[in-house]
Design a protein around this motif. Sequence first.
Motif, PDB file in Angstrom:
ATOM      1  N   TRP A 196       0.833  -1.200   0.000  1.00  0.00           N
ATOM      2  CA  TRP A 196       0.000   0.000   0.000  1.00  0.00           C
ATOM      3  C   TRP A 196       0.871   1.254   0.000  1.00  0.00           C
ATOM      4  O   TRP A 196       0.611   2.194  -0.741  1.00  0.00           O
ATOM      5  CB  TRP A 196      -0.945  -0.010   1.203  1.00  0.00           C
ATOM      6  N   LEU A 197       1.919   1.282   0.848  1.00  0.00           N
ATOM      7  CA  LEU A 197       2.818   2.438   0.890  1.00  0.00           C
ATOM      8  C   LEU A 197       3.571   2.612  -0.425  1.00  0.00           C
ATOM      9  O   LEU A 197       3.776   3.735  -0.886  1.00  0.00           O
ATOM     10  CB  LEU A 197       3.814   2.307   2.043  1.00  0.00           C
ATOM     11  N   LEU A 198       3.991   1.499  -1.030  1.00  0.00           N
ATOM     12  CA  LEU A 198       4.703   1.576  -2.314  1.00  0.00           C
ATOM     13  C   LEU A 198       3.831   2.239  -3.372  1.00  0.00           C
ATOM     14  O   LEU A 198       4.283   3.102  -4.122  1.00  0.00           O
ATOM     15  CB  LEU A 198       5.115   0.181  -2.780  1.00  0.00           C
ATOM     16  N   LYS A 199       2.556   1.828  -3.423  1.00  0.00           N
ATOM     17  CA  LYS A 199       1.642   2.393  -4.424  1.00  0.00           C
ATOM     18  C   LYS A 199       1.278   3.835  -4.086  1.00  0.00           C
ATOM     19  O   LYS A 199       1.253   4.697  -4.964  1.00  0.00           O
ATOM     20  CB  LYS A 199       0.385   1.532  -4.507  1.00  0.00           C
ATOM     21  N   LYS A 200       1.011   4.120  -2.821  1.00  0.00           N
ATOM     22  CA  LYS A 200       0.598   5.460  -2.388  1.00  0.00           C
ATOM     23  C   LYS A 200       1.670   6.504  -2.694  1.00  0.00           C
ATOM     24  O   LYS A 200       1.387   7.573  -3.203  1.00  0.00           O
ATOM     25  CB  LYS A 200       0.289   5.431  -0.896  1.00  0.00           C
ATOM     26  N   PHE A 201       2.935   6.217  -2.353  1.00  0.00           N
ATOM     27  CA  PHE A 201       4.011   7.196  -2.498  1.00  0.00           C
ATOM     28  C   PHE A 201       4.876   6.974  -3.731  1.00  0.00           C
ATOM     29  O   PHE A 201       5.808   7.728  -3.976  1.00  0.00           O
ATOM     30  CB  PHE A 201       4.880   7.200  -1.242  1.00  0.00           C
ATOM     31  N   ASN A 202       4.599   5.911  -4.479  1.00  0.00           N
ATOM     32  CA  ASN A 202       5.355   5.592  -5.692  1.00  0.00           C
ATOM     33  C   ASN A 202       6.857   5.644  -5.412  1.00  0.00           C
ATOM     34  O   ASN A 202       7.617   6.331  -6.098  1.00  0.00           O
ATOM     35  CB  ASN A 202       4.977   6.552  -6.827  1.00  0.00           C
TER      36      ASN A 202
END
Length: 126
Positions: free
Chosen positions: A54-60
């Motif tokens: 989720w963090l990877l996708k949220k903050f790219n």
Amino acid sequence: MRDGQCCKSFPKQFKDDTEENVNGYPIYRRRATEPVQVGKYSIDNRWVVPYNPWLLKKFNAHINVEVCASVKSVKYLYKYVYKGHDAASVKIQKEGAEGALDHEEILSFVEGRYVSAPGSHVMRLN
């Protein structure tokens, strides 16, 4: 790498269950998988860094996530949050004189401080 060894303890060991070690960091479950050949390297689950999709996708961005529940980490966070503003002290004196110049302390405080964009850093020159 230091002396041919990874300083972050990779590759990790395969584990059937997540455990907590003595300093509050977890030793995550790592299933034994078949190695994959990447260039000249053979990679398996022992080389995977803990992450949160989720963090990877949220903050790219690449964000490595690891839980830490030690008393030291709580003390560090408390100290960091309540550490106060950055400050500097400056002494004004005449060349060759022993004592400091007379100056208006409140005026020096107001004119000698700066506030950054988020307003979290204040520097006093006194």
